[in-house]
Scaffold this active site. Structure first.
Site, mmCIF file in Angstrom:
data_model
loop_
_atom_site.group_PDB
_atom_site.id
_atom_site.type_symbol
_atom_site.label_atom_id
_atom_site.label_comp_id
_atom_site.label_asym_id
_atom_site.label_seq_id
_atom_site.Cartn_x
_atom_site.Cartn_y
_atom_site.Cartn_z
ATOM 1 C CB ALA A 240 -0.915 -0.003 1.224
ATOM 2 C CB ALA A 261 8.167 -1.248 -2.728
ATOM 3 C CG HIS A 262 6.278 2.089 0.267
ATOM 4 N ND1 HIS A 262 7.204 1.163 0.698
ATOM 5 C CD2 HIS A 262 6.900 3.283 0.312
ATOM 6 C CE1 HIS A 262 8.326 1.783 0.991
ATOM 7 N NE2 HIS A 262 8.174 3.069 0.760
ATOM 8 C CG ASN A 263 4.272 5.827 -1.677
ATOM 9 O OD1 ASN A 263 4.833 5.564 -0.626
ATOM 10 N ND2 ASN A 263 3.122 6.469 -1.717
#
Length: 348
Positions: A240, A261-263
Site C-alpha cells: 500500500a 513496493a509502496h508508492n
C-alpha cells in the site's frame, strides 16, 4: 478518514508540542472551521487533504531531490506541514516577496514535517480507510465457504478457498481470486483481474524514518489502485501507499514472487518475470518489461518500452526504449563488451 476541522488539528498539534503557537506558527488562508477529509502526497493533494513538504534540498538514497519549491505554486492542499525557519512565518513569503504556496489553505511550520504528517495519520486517519464498505457481494459471484469477504465483490467474480477480502476493499466484475489470496482494506481492483494463490495486495510497505534517534514505522494507509485485465502470480506482493495509493494500470502481468513496493506508479502493458522487484516510489511507464530477478532501486523512473535483463540491478533511471543488463545496470551492448573483456583478461 473522518472529517476534522483545521482548528482541531492545530489544537492537537499544540497539545503534542509539535506546534508552539497558532500565530504566527500556522498561517490560515481559510476559516479555522474548514475540514480536512483525507490525505495525499504534495503533488496530488486537494483542498480537503493534509500533506507535507520537507523542502527541496533533502535528497533520498538515490540522490534525488524532493518536490521542488518552484512547483509549490501548483500545490492545492488544505493543510501543509513545512519546515520551521523556511520563511518568515508572519508573511510566509520567499525572498523575492512572492507569496509562498498561494493555493494552500493552511500552512503549518513544524520542526519535522515528515514526523508531523505521520503523527497526523496516527491520530486522525482510519487504519481501514474506506471502511464503510462491508460485504456487498454480487449475487452472481462465487465465494468459497472458507473465504472471508467484507468488501465489495462484483458480478461474476470468483473468490477461492482461504481468501480474505477485507472491509473497504473493492473487486471489479469478473475478478478471480485463487486460494489464500489476501486483499487488504482500501484496495480497488478493476474488472477481469486474476490473482494466483498466495498473492497479497495492499499490505503495509517496508518504510521507516528516523526521529529522535529511533527508526519508526511509516503508516501506509493509502491502499492500492489496479486497472482492468491484470494478473498476479503466486505469492506476489503489492504494498500500500503512504499518502497516495500504489497504482497499477491496465493489462499488466506479474509472475510469481514479484514485489511492488509502496508508492510505485505503474502504467499499462507492463510485464515482470519471477522474483523481479521494485523498491518504493518507482515510476514505470507503459510497455516496460523486467526479466527474472531484476531489481530496481527506489525513486527511479523506467521509461516507456524499457527492457531490464535478468538479474540486472537498476540504480539510475532508464530512458525510454533502452535495454539494460548487469549491476549496476548499463546499456546491454556495453555490458556484453565489458563481459567479453573481463573473460579475456581472466585468461591471460
Amino acid at each position: 478518514m473522518k472529517p476534522v476541522a483545521i482548528s482541531m488539528v492545530l489544537d492537537w498539534l499544540r497539545a503534542e508540542g509539535l506546534l508552539q503557537d497558532v500565530a504566527p506558527q500556522a498561517v490560515l488562508r481559510v476559516a479555522p472551521s474548514t475540514v480536512i477529509t483525507g490525505f495525499a502526497s504534495v503533488d496530488l493533494a486537494g483542498p480537503g487533504d493534509a500533506s507535507f513538504w520537507v523542502g527541496d534540498t533533502v535528497k533520498n538514497e538515490t540522490n534525488a531531490n524532493g518536490f521542488a519549491s518552484s512547483l509549490l505554486d501548483s500545490v492545492r492542499a488544505g493543510l501543509l506541514f513545512v519546515p520551521q525557519g523556511l520563511m518568515p512565518a508572519e508573511k510566509v513569503a520567499v525572498a523575492s516577496g512572492k507569496e509562498f504556496a498561494p493555493g494552500v489553505g493552511c500552512i503549518v511550520p513544524v520542526e519535522n514535517p515528515y514526523h508531523a504528517m505521520v503523527c497526523f495519520l496516527e491520530k486522525f486517519a482510519d487504519s481501514f480507510a474506506g471502511g464503510e464498505c462491508a460485504g456487498d457481494v454480487a449475487k452472481s459471484a462465487r465465494v468459497h465457504a472458507s473465504a472471508v469477504v467484507e468488501g465489495r465483490v462484483g458480478e461474476n467474480a470468483v473468490v477461492g478457498p482461504g481468501c480474505v477480502v477485507m472491509r473497504g476493499a473493492t473487486l471489479g466484475a469478473g475478478c478471480v481470486l485463487e486460494a489464500n489470496v489476501t486483499i487488504y482494506s482500501n484496495v480497488v481492483v478493476g474488472e477481469d483481474c486474476v490473482f494466483q494463490a498466495g498473492a497479497v495486495i495492499g499490505s503495509r510497505g517496508f518504510g521507516f524514518y528516523e526521529y529522535e534517534g529511533r527508526r519508526r514505522p511509516v503508516p501506509h494507509l493509502a491502499g492500492v489502485r489496479i486497472g482492468r485485465g491484470c494478473s498476479f502470480g503466486a505469492n506476489t506482493v503489492v504494498a500500500a501507499g503512504f499518502l497516495s495509493p500504489t497504482t497499477i494500470g491496465e493489462n499488466c502481468h506479474f509472475d510469481s514472487f514479484v514485489q511492488i513496493a509502496h508508492n510505485c506508479r505503474l502504467g499499462n502493458n507492463i510485464f515482470m518475470a519471477s522474483q523481479s522487484g521494485l523498491a518504493g516510489s518507482v515510476t514505470v511507464e507503459d510497455d516496460v518489461e523486467l526479466a527474472g530477478g531484476a531489481q530496481v532501486a527506489n525513486h527511479l523512473t523506467l521509461g516507456k518500452g524499457a527492457r531490464i535483463a535478468a538479474k540486472a540491478g537498476v540504480t539510475k533511471s532508464i530512458p525510454a526504449g533502452l535495454t539494460v543488463s548487469g549491476f549496476p545496470a548499463e546499456e546491454i551492448t556495453v555490458w556484453r563488451r565489458s563481459m567479453v573483456r573481463l573473460r579475456q583478461m581472466g585468461k591471460k
